[in-house]
Design a protein around this motif. Structure first.
Motif, PDB file in Angstrom:
ATOM      1  N   CYS A 131       0.788  -1.356  -0.139  1.00  0.00           N
ATOM      2  CA  CYS A 131      -0.163  -0.035   0.107  1.00  0.00           C
ATOM      3  C   CYS A 131       0.938   1.206  -0.158  1.00  0.00           C
ATOM      4  O   CYS A 131       1.533   1.663  -0.972  1.00  0.00           O
ATOM      5  N   HIS A 132       0.932   1.866   1.052  1.00  0.00           N
ATOM      6  CA  HIS A 132       1.773   3.233   1.207  1.00  0.00           C
ATOM      7  C   HIS A 132       3.297   2.869   1.538  1.00  0.00           C
ATOM      8  O   HIS A 132       4.022   3.859   1.823  1.00  0.00           O
ATOM      9  N   GLY A 133       3.305   1.618   1.897  1.00  0.00           N
ATOM     10  CA  GLY A 133       4.612   1.211   2.642  1.00  0.00           C
ATOM     11  C   GLY A 133       6.013   1.301   1.722  1.00  0.00           C
ATOM     12  O   GLY A 133       6.940   1.373   2.199  1.00  0.00           O
ATOM     13  N   PRO A 134       5.469   1.241   0.440  1.00  0.00           N
ATOM     14  CA  PRO A 134       6.632   1.689  -0.706  1.00  0.00           C
ATOM     15  C   PRO A 134       7.173   3.129  -0.231  1.00  0.00           C
ATOM     16  O   PRO A 134       8.412   3.255  -1.037  1.00  0.00           O
ATOM     17  N   ALA A 135       6.619   3.935   0.339  1.00  0.00           N
ATOM     18  CA  ALA A 135       7.183   5.390   0.449  1.00  0.00           C
ATOM     19  C   ALA A 135       8.610   5.424   0.619  1.00  0.00           C
ATOM     20  O   ALA A 135       9.297   6.052   0.096  1.00  0.00           O
ATOM     21  N   PRO A 136       9.209   4.698   1.740  1.00  0.00           N
ATOM     22  CA  PRO A 136      10.759   4.918   2.137  1.00  0.00           C
ATOM     23  C   PRO A 136      11.494   3.977   0.720  1.00  0.00           C
ATOM     24  O   PRO A 136      12.800   4.426   0.683  1.00  0.00           O
ATOM     25  N   LEU A 137      10.823   3.011   0.019  1.00  0.00           N
ATOM     26  CA  LEU A 137      11.662   2.371  -0.963  1.00  0.00           C
ATOM     27  C   LEU A 137      11.969   3.207  -2.050  1.00  0.00           C
ATOM     28  O   LEU A 137      12.984   3.378  -2.754  1.00  0.00           O
ATOM     29  N   ILE A 138      10.966   4.349  -2.325  1.00  0.00           N
ATOM     30  CA  ILE A 138      11.413   5.258  -3.304  1.00  0.00           C
ATOM     31  C   ILE A 138      12.375   6.107  -3.062  1.00  0.00           C
ATOM     32  O   ILE A 138      13.094   6.575  -4.212  1.00  0.00           O
ATOM     33  N   TYR A 139      12.959   6.424  -1.925  1.00  0.00           N
ATOM     34  CA  TYR A 139      13.971   7.207  -1.451  1.00  0.00           C
ATOM     35  C   TYR A 139      15.167   6.518  -0.998  1.00  0.00           C
ATOM     36  O   TYR A 139      16.181   6.960  -0.699  1.00  0.00           O
ATOM     37  N   THR A 140      15.265   5.116  -1.270  1.00  0.00           N
ATOM     38  CA  THR A 140      16.101   4.128  -0.778  1.00  0.00           C
ATOM     39  C   THR A 140      17.236   4.191  -1.947  1.00  0.00           C
ATOM     40  O   THR A 140      16.937   3.634  -2.953  1.00  0.00           O
ATOM     41  N   LYS A 141      18.455   4.389  -1.837  1.00  0.00           N
ATOM     42  CA  LYS A 141      19.458   4.229  -2.708  1.00  0.00           C
ATOM     43  C   LYS A 141      20.565   2.927  -2.211  1.00  0.00           C
ATOM     44  O   LYS A 141      20.854   3.061  -1.268  1.00  0.00           O
ATOM     45  N   THR A 142      20.802   2.177  -3.172  1.00  0.00           N
ATOM     46  CA  THR A 142      21.895   1.248  -2.817  1.00  0.00           C
ATOM     47  C   THR A 142      23.275   1.986  -2.679  1.00  0.00           C
ATOM     48  O   THR A 142      23.463   3.084  -3.058  1.00  0.00           O
ATOM     49  N   LYS A 143      24.323   1.264  -2.351  1.00  0.00           N
ATOM     50  CA  LYS A 143      25.670   1.664  -2.236  1.00  0.00           C
ATOM     51  C   LYS A 143      26.457   2.202  -3.402  1.00  0.00           C
ATOM     52  O   LYS A 143      27.038   3.240  -3.344  1.00  0.00           O
ATOM     53  N   GLU A 144      25.818   1.752  -4.534  1.00  0.00           N
ATOM     54  CA  GLU A 144      26.086   2.306  -5.860  1.00  0.00           C
ATOM     55  C   GLU A 144      25.450   3.557  -6.267  1.00  0.00           C
ATOM     56  O   GLU A 144      25.814   4.146  -7.322  1.00  0.00           O
ATOM     57  N   GLY A 145      24.602   3.872  -5.358  1.00  0.00           N
ATOM     58  CA  GLY A 145      24.019   5.295  -5.681  1.00  0.00           C
ATOM     59  C   GLY A 145      22.481   5.122  -6.501  1.00  0.00           C
ATOM     60  O   GLY A 145      21.980   6.156  -6.912  1.00  0.00           O
ATOM     61  N   ARG A 146      22.277   3.958  -6.703  1.00  0.00           N
ATOM     62  CA  ARG A 146      21.028   3.528  -7.598  1.00  0.00           C
ATOM     63  C   ARG A 146      19.815   3.422  -6.813  1.00  0.00           C
ATOM     64  O   ARG A 146      20.099   2.808  -5.672  1.00  0.00           O
ATOM     65  N   GLY A 147      18.739   4.132  -7.183  1.00  0.00           N
ATOM     66  CA  GLY A 147      17.392   3.581  -6.536  1.00  0.00           C
ATOM     67  C   GLY A 147      17.074   2.231  -6.326  1.00  0.00           C
ATOM     68  O   GLY A 147      16.996   1.440  -7.404  1.00  0.00           O
ATOM     69  N   ILE A 148      16.762   1.618  -5.227  1.00  0.00           N
ATOM     70  CA  ILE A 148      16.433   0.444  -5.186  1.00  0.00           C
ATOM     71  C   ILE A 148      15.286  -0.179  -5.830  1.00  0.00           C
ATOM     72  O   ILE A 148      15.251  -1.564  -6.379  1.00  0.00           O
ATOM     73  N   LEU A 149      14.489   0.946  -6.225  1.00  0.00           N
ATOM     74  CA  LEU A 149      13.190   0.374  -7.117  1.00  0.00           C
ATOM     75  C   LEU A 149      13.374   0.745  -8.581  1.00  0.00           C
ATOM     76  O   LEU A 149      12.400   0.465  -9.664  1.00  0.00           O
ATOM     77  N   GLU A 150      14.511   1.537  -8.832  1.00  0.00           N
ATOM     78  CA  GLU A 150      14.685   2.135 -10.310  1.00  0.00           C
ATOM     79  C   GLU A 150      14.717   0.862 -11.503  1.00  0.00           C
ATOM     80  O   GLU A 150      15.404  -0.062 -11.459  1.00  0.00           O
ATOM     81  N   GLY A 151      13.559   1.394 -12.263  1.00  0.00           N
ATOM     82  CA  GLY A 151      13.422   0.494 -13.400  1.00  0.00           C
ATOM     83  C   GLY A 151      12.731  -0.874 -13.340  1.00  0.00           C
ATOM     84  O   GLY A 151      12.444  -1.529 -14.096  1.00  0.00           O
ATOM     85  N   LEU A 152      12.164  -0.870 -12.044  1.00  0.00           N
ATOM     86  CA  LEU A 152      11.581  -2.296 -11.725  1.00  0.00           C
ATOM     87  C   LEU A 152       9.891  -2.102 -11.726  1.00  0.00           C
ATOM     88  O   LEU A 152       9.607  -1.014 -11.779  1.00  0.00           O
TER      89      LEU A 152
END
Length: 236
Positions: A131-152
């Motif tokens: 539901c609204h739980g993905p909110a923090p995933l939107i702003y989480t970046k991996t150690k390489e600087g890529r968004g954890i949800l980017e392109g998924l």
């Protein structure tokens, strides 16, 4: 048995607009029940620890007609949570973020939570949100600087279901932000809708999807545990 950390909003109050929100009952309890049915262990965390604020609407007759979630809530099983900063992320096989509008206020930009999400992910664990739980995933970046949800492929609470009286009080549109970085799916026509963006990323659309979300997460964790066991016994 896998170890799962469920993360809840601590709650948010807007006194000026008489608005109180927090975590959504069904979105905690249905996944927890599914995980426990599979024999997995679930811990609870929130920004400050202690007893986080449940969205009162999620316990109302409209959203909980049989009183199932109210009974679970009143049993006290969600009264004690660990402060996010004290969570040892490496102990967990998965983390799931419970929905409710509260997640948009105190979880979305929580750096300690972002760090936990990354550790679980980098150790090969599952990162899930409903539901609204993905909110923090939107702003989480991996150690390489890529968004954890980017392109998924992802899902989450859609704009057209947001209550009109609440829209102006929210800090951002979940759907718009997800579309900005990922391939958002509303799952039109589906009563329940969940999306595996990868083997490690699971998102669920709304409260109605909570049970399916929980089963998907529980089943995947059981499969992973079995694979570990099989690998252990095949390599004496």
């Amino acid at each position: 048995m896998a170890k799962v950390m469920a993360v809840l909003s601590g709650g948010y109050v807007d006194e000026e607009n008489d608005y109180v929100t927090g975590w959504w009952a069904e979105e905690l309890f249905e996944p927890v029940l599914a995980l426990q049915d599979e024999g997995h262990m679930v811990g609870l965390a929130s920004p400050e620890g202690g007893k986080p604020v449940v969205d009162p609407i999620s316990l109302s007759e409209e959203y909980d007609p049989e009183g199932k979630y109210k009974k679970l809530y009143e049993s006290g099983i969600a009264d004690k949570t660990t402060p996010i900063v004290d969570v040892k992320a490496s102990d967990y096989d998965a983390i799931f973020i419970v929905g409710g509008h509260g997640a948009m206020f105190d979880l979305a930009h929580n750096k300690d939570l972002h760090a936990i999400i990354n550790i679980v992910y980098e150790h090969g664990g599952i990162v899930a949100a409903v539901c609204h739980g993905p909110a923090p995933l939107i702003y989480t970046k991996t150690k390489e600087g890529r968004g954890i949800l980017e392109g998924l492929n992802v899902t989450g609470y859609p704009n057209d279901q947001e209550p009109k009286e609440v829209v102006g009080l929210l800090p951002f549109s979940l759907e718009d932000e997800m579309r900005r970085i990922a391939n958002y799916s509303e799952g039109s026509g589906e009563k329940e809708h969940v999306v595996w963006g990868s083997k490690q990323i699971l998102t669920g659309r709304d409260p109605h999807s909570s049970a399916l979300f929980g089963r998907e997460l529980a089943t995947r964790l059981t499969q992973r545990e079995q694979e570990k066991e099989d690998a252990f016994f095949s390599n004496p």
